[in-house]
Design an enzyme around this catalytic site. Structure first.
Site, short mmCIF file in Angstrom:
data_model
loop_
_atom_site.label_atom_id
_atom_site.label_comp_id
_atom_site.label_asym_id
_atom_site.label_seq_id
_atom_site.Cartn_x
_atom_site.Cartn_y
_atom_site.Cartn_z
N ARG A 1 80.00 5.21 30.61
CA ARG A 1 79.80 5.14 29.15
C ARG A 1 78.60 5.97 28.69
O ARG A 1 77.87 5.60 27.76
CB ARG A 1 79.61 3.69 28.68
CG ARG A 1 80.77 2.76 28.98
CD ARG A 1 82.03 3.15 28.25
NE ARG A 1 83.03 2.10 28.34
CZ ARG A 1 83.90 1.99 29.34
NH1 ARG A 1 83.92 2.87 30.34
NH2 ARG A 1 84.78 1.01 29.35
N CYS B 1 84.67 -3.40 23.57
CA CYS B 1 83.52 -4.13 24.10
C CYS B 1 82.26 -3.76 23.32
O CYS B 1 82.02 -2.59 23.04
CB CYS B 1 83.33 -3.80 25.58
SG CYS B 1 84.56 -4.64 26.60
N GLU C 1 77.28 -0.98 23.61
CA GLU C 1 78.26 0.08 23.82
C GLU C 1 78.69 0.58 22.45
O GLU C 1 78.91 1.77 22.24
CB GLU C 1 79.46 -0.42 24.61
CG GLU C 1 80.46 0.71 24.79
CD GLU C 1 81.72 0.34 25.54
OE1 GLU C 1 81.61 -0.19 26.67
OE2 GLU C 1 82.81 0.59 24.99
N1 EPU Z 1 85.60 -12.25 32.11
C1 EPU Z 1 85.39 -13.55 31.80
N2 EPU Z 1 85.41 -13.93 30.48
C2 EPU Z 1 85.62 -13.07 29.50
C3 EPU Z 1 85.84 -11.72 29.80
C4 EPU Z 1 85.83 -11.32 31.14
O1 EPU Z 1 85.17 -14.38 32.69
O2 EPU Z 1 85.62 -13.49 28.33
C5 EPU Z 1 85.64 -11.85 33.52
C6 EPU Z 1 87.03 -11.41 33.93
O3 EPU Z 1 87.82 -12.51 34.33
C7 EPU Z 1 86.76 -10.45 35.06
C8 EPU Z 1 85.42 -9.84 34.68
O4 EPU Z 1 84.84 -10.71 33.72
O5 EPU Z 1 86.60 -11.14 36.27
C9 EPU Z 1 85.58 -8.43 34.10
O6 EPU Z 1 86.41 -8.51 32.95
P1 EPU Z 1 87.45 -7.35 32.54
O7 EPU Z 1 88.32 -7.02 33.68
O8 EPU Z 1 88.07 -7.75 31.25
O9 EPU Z 1 86.56 -6.10 32.37
P2 EPU Z 1 85.26 -5.88 31.56
O10 EPU Z 1 84.21 -5.46 32.52
O11 EPU Z 1 84.91 -6.99 30.64
C10 EPU Z 1 85.73 -3.33 31.23
C11 EPU Z 1 85.51 -2.37 30.11
C12 EPU Z 1 86.68 -2.39 29.16
C13 EPU Z 1 87.95 -2.05 29.93
C14 EPU Z 1 88.13 -3.07 31.03
C15 EPU Z 1 89.31 -2.77 31.93
C16 EPU Z 1 83.13 -2.26 29.65
C17 EPU Z 1 82.01 -2.73 28.80
N3 EPU Z 1 84.33 -2.77 29.37
O12 EPU Z 1 85.71 -4.63 30.65
O13 EPU Z 1 86.47 -1.37 28.21
O14 EPU Z 1 89.07 -2.08 29.07
O15 EPU Z 1 86.95 -3.06 31.89
O16 EPU Z 1 89.03 -1.70 32.77
O17 EPU Z 1 82.93 -1.42 30.52
C18 EPU Z 1 85.43 -0.92 26.13
O18 EPU Z 1 84.71 -0.14 26.75
O19 EPU Z 1 85.33 -1.08 24.89
C19 EPU Z 1 86.40 -1.69 26.87
C20 EPU Z 1 87.14 -2.60 26.30
#
Ligand code: EPU
Length: 302
Positions: free
Chosen positions: A177, A226, A296
């Site tokens: 990012r 996010c 972000e």
């Molecule tokens: N989780 C929770 N509760 C929540 C959300 C997530 O426990 O409310 C846990 C999930 O169960 C998982 C971990 O946190 O074990 C990671 O969650 P997720 O796979 O949804 O990925 P993320 O790290 O929250 C990132 C990117 C997203 C992208 C997804 C999928 C960032 C800040 N976010 O989210 O990108 O779609 O991975 O690859 O890097 C964005 O940048 O706007 C965005 C949505």
């Protein structure tokens, strides 16, 4: 901000720049928040140096708008005008294993257009809202793919030197990012280099990513994706969730019940509501985990 200077107004048609008066940024951003200002839609890349020189000469502050999908804009009469690229035709040109894409093109459309031409490698980016230009600037990524890893070269307008430049992939650093573009570089177009794959195989990958996204993110609601970057080795969403903050709100700005790093506008949230929610959640995470979450979402507050 309203452009009043007659020399600027007279020059716009010659530069093929279309002026739209009093545009609401709430209508142009996925959060549905933001005040009003004049918008200049640019139809030709090569008119940008002259346009920007003119705005600078007349002290007209300006900002570049992509797809508005990662953006929080303050309310009221904005103290800057907004520049946006119009849609050229054709907007994606495939040649062998490369795709030349104008920065104004929707990212999802680019992924599917390339797929139909048997070019893959961007399956993870399906469903990331916004334009190719916005995705480049932030090095958008999801499900193991970041757009930066597909870049061969980028055409930018470099405000510091008033010139249009072609930057080769290795000249640009793409990190999580974050990119090495200057803050006021304007993305104009990109040449992507993509692996050849059969369409059906790419489609399968696209379907898997779409399903994952539908299962974990609040897609039908007004959000900017996010709000915070993930700190190294941790998940912002998981931390906010662990603190029991899903559903926590300030006015109509609300932490999503589905994914705690998505903050949604559940009605008529103001920018002030959203900024207060962001500050409050950041403070709680800092207090509980000793981690300061970095935005972000891009905030336009001056
Ligand atoms: N989780 C929770 N509760 C929540 C959300 C997530 O426990 O409310 C846990 C999930 O169960 C998982 C971990 O946190 O074990 C990671 O969650 P997720 O796979 O949804 O990925 P993320 O790290 O929250 C990132 C990117 C997203 C992208 C997804 C999928 C960032 C800040 N976010 O989210 O990108 O779609 O991975 O690859 O890097 C964005 O940048 O706007 C965005 C949505």
């Amino acid at each position: 901000m309203r452009i009043e200077d007659s020399r600027v107004l007279e020059a716009l048609p010659k530069l093929q720049v279309e002026l739209q008066r009093s545009v609401s940024l709430a209508e142009l951003t996925s959060l549905g928040i933001g005040g009003t200002t004049d918008l200049l839609r640019i139809q030709r890349h090569d008119s940008i140096p002259e346009l920007l020189a003119l705005l600078e000469e007349h002290h007209i502050a300006h900002k570049f708008l992509g797809g508005g999908s990662n953006l929080l804009v303050i309310d009221g009469e904005l103290p800057f005008v907004v520049l946006q690229l119009g849609q050229p035709r054709p907007d994606v040109v495939i040649e062998g294993d490369t795709a030349y894409v104008d920065a104004a093109v929707d990212l999802g459309k680019t992924v599917t257009f390339c797929a139909k031409n048997n070019l893959g490698g961007m399956e993870g980016l399906i469903g990331v809202p916004g334009t190719v230009g916005g995705a480049l600037r932030m090095n958008a990524g999801a499900y193991g793919t970041q757009i930066g890893s597909c870049v061969r070269e980028v055409k930018v307008y470099r405000a510091a030197t008033h010139e249009i430049k072609i930057l080769k992939g290795p000249e640009i650093s793409f990190e999580y990012r974050h990119t090495s573009f200057a803050p006021d570089d304007m993305m104009l177009a990109v040449t992507l280099q993509l692996p050849s794959k059969p369409y059906q195989e790419i489609l399968q990958g696209i379907r898997i990513c779409n399903e994952k996204r539908r299962a974990s993110q609040p897609l039908g609601q007004k959000s900017a994706g996010c709000i915070f970057k993930n700190p190294s080795g941790a998940s912002a969403g998981r931390m906010i969730d662990e603190l029991g903050l899903k559903g926590f709100s300030v006015g109509d700005a609300r932490v999503s019940d589905r994914h705690a790093n998505f903050f949604v506008n559940s009605g008529r949230a103001s920018a002030a509501d959203m900024l207060r929610l962001i500050a409050d959640v950041r403070q709680r995470v800092e207090h509980a985990y000793g981690v300061t979450l970095e935005n972000e979402v891009v905030v336009w507050n001056a």
